[in-house]
Enzyme design. Structure first.
Site, PDB file in Angstrom:
ATOM      1  CE1 TYR A 149       7.573  65.561 -84.180  1.00  0.00           C
ATOM      2  CE2 TYR A 149       7.559  64.522 -82.034  1.00  0.00           C
ATOM      3  CZ  TYR A 149       7.315  65.621 -82.827  1.00  0.00           C
ATOM      4  OH  TYR A 149       6.813  66.774 -82.268  1.00  0.00           O
ATOM      5  CE1 TYR A 184      -3.418  67.756 -85.514  1.00  0.00           C
ATOM      6  CE2 TYR A 184      -1.305  66.847 -86.173  1.00  0.00           C
ATOM      7  CZ  TYR A 184      -2.041  67.745 -85.424  1.00  0.00           C
ATOM      8  OH  TYR A 184      -1.386  68.629 -84.607  1.00  0.00           O
ATOM      9  CG  ASN A 224      -3.391  71.526 -83.845  1.00  0.00           C
ATOM     10  OD1 ASN A 224      -3.593  70.831 -82.849  1.00  0.00           O
ATOM     11  ND2 ASN A 224      -2.187  71.754 -84.314  1.00  0.00           N
ATOM     12  CD  GLU A 225       0.187  73.580 -81.058  1.00  0.00           C
ATOM     13  OE1 GLU A 225       0.776  74.095 -82.025  1.00  0.00           O
ATOM     14  OE2 GLU A 225       0.771  72.871 -80.224  1.00  0.00           O
ATOM     15  CD  GLU A 236       0.378  68.351 -80.578  1.00  0.00           C
ATOM     16  OE1 GLU A 236       1.457  68.975 -80.474  1.00  0.00           O
ATOM     17  OE2 GLU A 236      -0.371  68.459 -81.557  1.00  0.00           O
ATOM     18  CD  GLU A 280       5.604  69.368 -87.090  1.00  0.00           C
ATOM     19  OE1 GLU A 280       5.231  70.487 -86.680  1.00  0.00           O
ATOM     20  OE2 GLU A 280       5.304  68.318 -86.510  1.00  0.00           O
TER      21      GLU A 280
END
Ligand code: NAG
Ligand code: NAG
Ligand code: NAG
Ligand code: NAG
Ligand code: NAG
Length: 660
Positions: A332, A82, A186-187, A267, A128
């Site tokens: 993560y 990103y 994004n989404e 993803e 996030e």
């Protein structure tokens, strides 16, 4: 040249001539979608990427190369990142692309190592990350509709992309660089606005800066419901889903939007995110390798999110709704740890990739060594209330009713709200935020004595006692802006009035606190604001101490080769706060809630030639009352302690229920 045999001599010569011409015209670099054969083509050849996500903004620049090389050695042929807008445009038209923000240097490193790049420049990224990457200054227009055709929003997006995309253009594959595809938004299909004009605007904006050849794409949850508002003509629709999903069903969702073209999971979740007060997320290696193998056997393109998570240094973590902020670590449970260490998951994934493409010869770089610098004694320096004037630079702003962070032009950190008690509160009297307007956590004190804590969605009332005219201090912490969903217009500070008993509190002095600058400038170290022992005692009966700064230092030992090395800092007996080492803001610690206990300390912020200075802002209570106040450097991370409070998990793992 078998073809030659069927040709006459003269034809053969002509053919050869044309053939040579084609080669010497430096066969143009091309990356495109082949709809007929359901694949990507790179320089005319069928191409499939096996990629991993890495966010340069979560890794110190000195470690970029090490992490990228480890990704390359795992067998990946591409990486995905990103670009967070708010990391680069700090105030309108005030840009920063230096040091840890030097994104083109990052792209160049990837290319030098032989990695292609899938770029996701937003403008919204989720991730996030604070406000999903949107700059908080957009909220100066308090009615702005983010991620829509709202003219104020579009004007800011146009300016930003007008700055960013020309920097990116030379790095496109067609132009000799590593960037094969570029994601738009994004989404978007998960967002309520469903504004096709906005997506159309972004499409022509990206095209105008990047040209017509580059493959532009979108990513959405693998469900028809997401693709309805997320997919649009002119942008290639891809999906995202994790292990355990039905791969056939998930890709048939992509086929709903794209009947032809390459299958792409943008993803594929190697792990999952955490929230303070919830259990640490772990995703099993067995489930990952099974689904990864399945997708690769379908010929699909896969990006693993994350391949390395890294760290939300400073104030960069985001939050989900119902308000649930993410911790400092973005480990993560990825195949490379927060510190870039190799894991079993890494090698298991490499074994799967090996079945589909050649793995580079040799071993990946080893995990970096860690060093335990031991315990460091911390001493109380001063309370925030006492240092308010030093910390606010321009002094307080007077306001009848509370101002928000953005009204003060402050984006991150802490704001102090001060007023006096309008009435005697000889009996415990409720101090409340009836509209749930404490964004996000408030530390209350009366005449400098800690009194209680208010917390968004959790605690809206605390009792105080005192006399009319006593000083009431409310220090409000911004714990990270919401990064997902319809509540991303997340104003910080006291966003509604506080009441004492039945009346609204008025006549505030509001201190915008520039704590990071004060620490870098050494203002907090100047003797005159320090104090040895607090008097009168500031402890509340509930064991709270007013928010205060503590300092300590440690020297890196001589005679040990290769120091400084990475480390982890832990906070035995401390509750919650923020910590800086040599002025670098490592992030928030909150061992009292968990699950994260240790913070990653990268070696590059440490010094061997001078004592290393630790500054802590402890918001609730330091352990000094019952024992020594120390922090401890260790070699092992702890991210999975049991938690002391739980909230409903607001964003479930994956989107299984949405699959066709
Ligand atoms: C996966 O989805 C496909 C297509 O929807 C379906 O035919 C198949 O039965 C599913 N497999 C499992 C194990 O549920
Ligand atoms: C505040 O004090 C009142 C009266 O003593 C008590 O009934 C109430 O439970 C207290 N509220 C809180 C939030 O502690
Ligand atoms: C506080 O209350 C006053 C008077 O009711 C009102 O005008 C004002 O908008 C309120 N402020 C906030 C931030 O809610
Ligand atoms: C720590 O602070 C001391 C005192 O201000 C200073 O001399 C020293 O250079 C600082 N250390 C580092 C690594 O900046
Ligand atoms: C935390 O993770 C470590 C290392 O994987 C494991 O040994 C330990 O049991 C875990 N602790 C908890 C509380 O889950």
């Amino acid at each position: 040249m078998r073809l030659n045999m069927a040709l006459g001599k003269r034809d053969a010569f002509l053919f050869y001539f044309v053939y040579i011409l084609q080669i010497t015209a430096a066969s143009p670099r091309m990356f495109s979608i082949d709809y007929k054969h359901d694949c990507f083509r790179k320089d005319g050849e069928v191409f499939r990427y096996i990629s991993g996500s890495i966010h340069y903004n979560r890794i110190p620049r000195v470690y970029w190369k090490d992490r990228l090389l480890k990704m390359y050695m795992a067998g990946l042929n591409a990486i995905q990142t990103y670009i967070p807008w708010n990391f680069h445009e700090l105030d309108p038209e005030l840009y920063d692309f230096s040091g840890d923000r030097d994104v083109t240097h990052f792209l160049q490193l990837a290319q030098d190592l032989g990695l292609l790049v899938i770029l996701r420049p937003g403008p919204y990224i989720c991730g996030e990350w604070d406000m999903g990457g949107l700059p908080a200054w957009l909220l100066k227009n308090k009615d702005i509709v983010l991620r829509s055709s709202d003219p104020d929003y579009i004007a800011a997006v146009d300016k930003w992309m007008g700055k960013l995309l020309p920097l990116i253009r030379p790095f496109l594959y067609q132009n000799g660089g590593p960037v094969i595809t570029v994601q738009v938004e994004n989404e978007y299909g998960s967002y309520f606005a469903c504004d096709y004009n906005y997506l159309r605007h972004l499409t022509s904006l990206f095209r105008s800066h990047l040209g017509n050849e580059v493959v532009l794409f979108t990513t959405d949850g693998a469900g028809v419901s997401y693709l309805k508002c997320g997919a649009i003509e002119g942008l290639y629709a891809t999906v995202d889903f994790g292990p355990g999903s039905n791969v056939t069903a998930a890709f048939s969702a992509q086929r709903y939007a794209e009947p032809h073209g390459p299958l792409v999971n943008s993803e594929f979740y190697t792990g999952w995110l955490d929230h303070w007060g919830e259990h640490h997320s772990v995703v099993s290696t067995a489930a990952i390798v099974k689904s990864l193998n399945e997708m690769l056997s379908f010929g699909a393109n896969v990006n693993m999110y994350m391949f390395i998570g890294g760290t939300n240094f400073g104030y960069w973590n985001g939050a989900n709704t119902k308000y649930a902020p993410q911790p400092t670590s973005y480990d993560y449970d990825a195949p490379l740890t927060e510190a870039g260490d190799l894991t079993d998951k890494y090698f298991a994934i490499q074994d799967v990739i090996r079945m589909y493409r050649k793995i580079p010869e040799g071993s990946p770089p080893p995990s970096t060594p860690k060093y335990a610098y031991g315990s460091v004694k911390m001493s109380l320096l001063t309370t925030v209330s006492k240092a308010a004037d030093t910390l606010s630079f321009n002094g307080p702003v007077k306001a009848t009713y509370p101002l928000t962070f953005i009204q003060l032009n402050q984006k991150f950190g802490y704001v102090l709200y001060r007023t006096t008690l309008p009435i005697d509160c000889s009996k415990p009297t409720p101090l409340s935020s009836p509209m749930n307007g404490v964004h996000d956590r408030a530390y209350v004190s009366v005449n400098g004595v800690a009194s209680g804590i208010l917390e968004r969605n959790k605690v809206i009332t605390t009792n105080i006692t005192g006399k009319a005219g006593d000083q009431l201090d409310v220090l409000v912490e911004n714990m990270g802006r919401i990064n997902y969903g319809k509540e991303i217009n997340d104003f910080k500070g006291l966003v509604s009035n506080l009441t004492l008993g039945t009346q609204d509190l008025r006549n505030w002095e509001v201190f915008s606190l520039r704590i990071d600058e004060a620490i870098s400038d050494g203002l907090l170290w100047e003797g005159d604001i320090g104090e040895k022992s607090p008097s009168p005692p500031l402890w509340s009966s509930a064991g709270l101490f007013p928010p205060a700064f503590y300092i300590g230092s440690f020297v890196i030992p001589d005679g040990i080769p290769d120091l400084p090395q990475d480390s982890y800092i832990q906070f035995p007996g401390w509750k919650k706060g923020q910590v800086w080492v040599n002025g670098f803001n490592l992030g928030r610690y909150w061992p009292d809630r968990g699950p994260q206990i240790t913070l990653f300390v990268p070696a590059n912020i440490l010094s061997t030639s001078a004592p290393n200075n630790i500054t802590m802002l402890e918001l609730e209570a330091a352990p000094c009352m019952s024992g020594p106040c120390t922090v401890k450097f260790t070699t092992m991370p702890v991210l999975n302690a049991t938690v002391t409070s739980t909230t409903d998990q607001s964003r479930q793992l994956f989107h299984k229920q949405d699959l066709l």
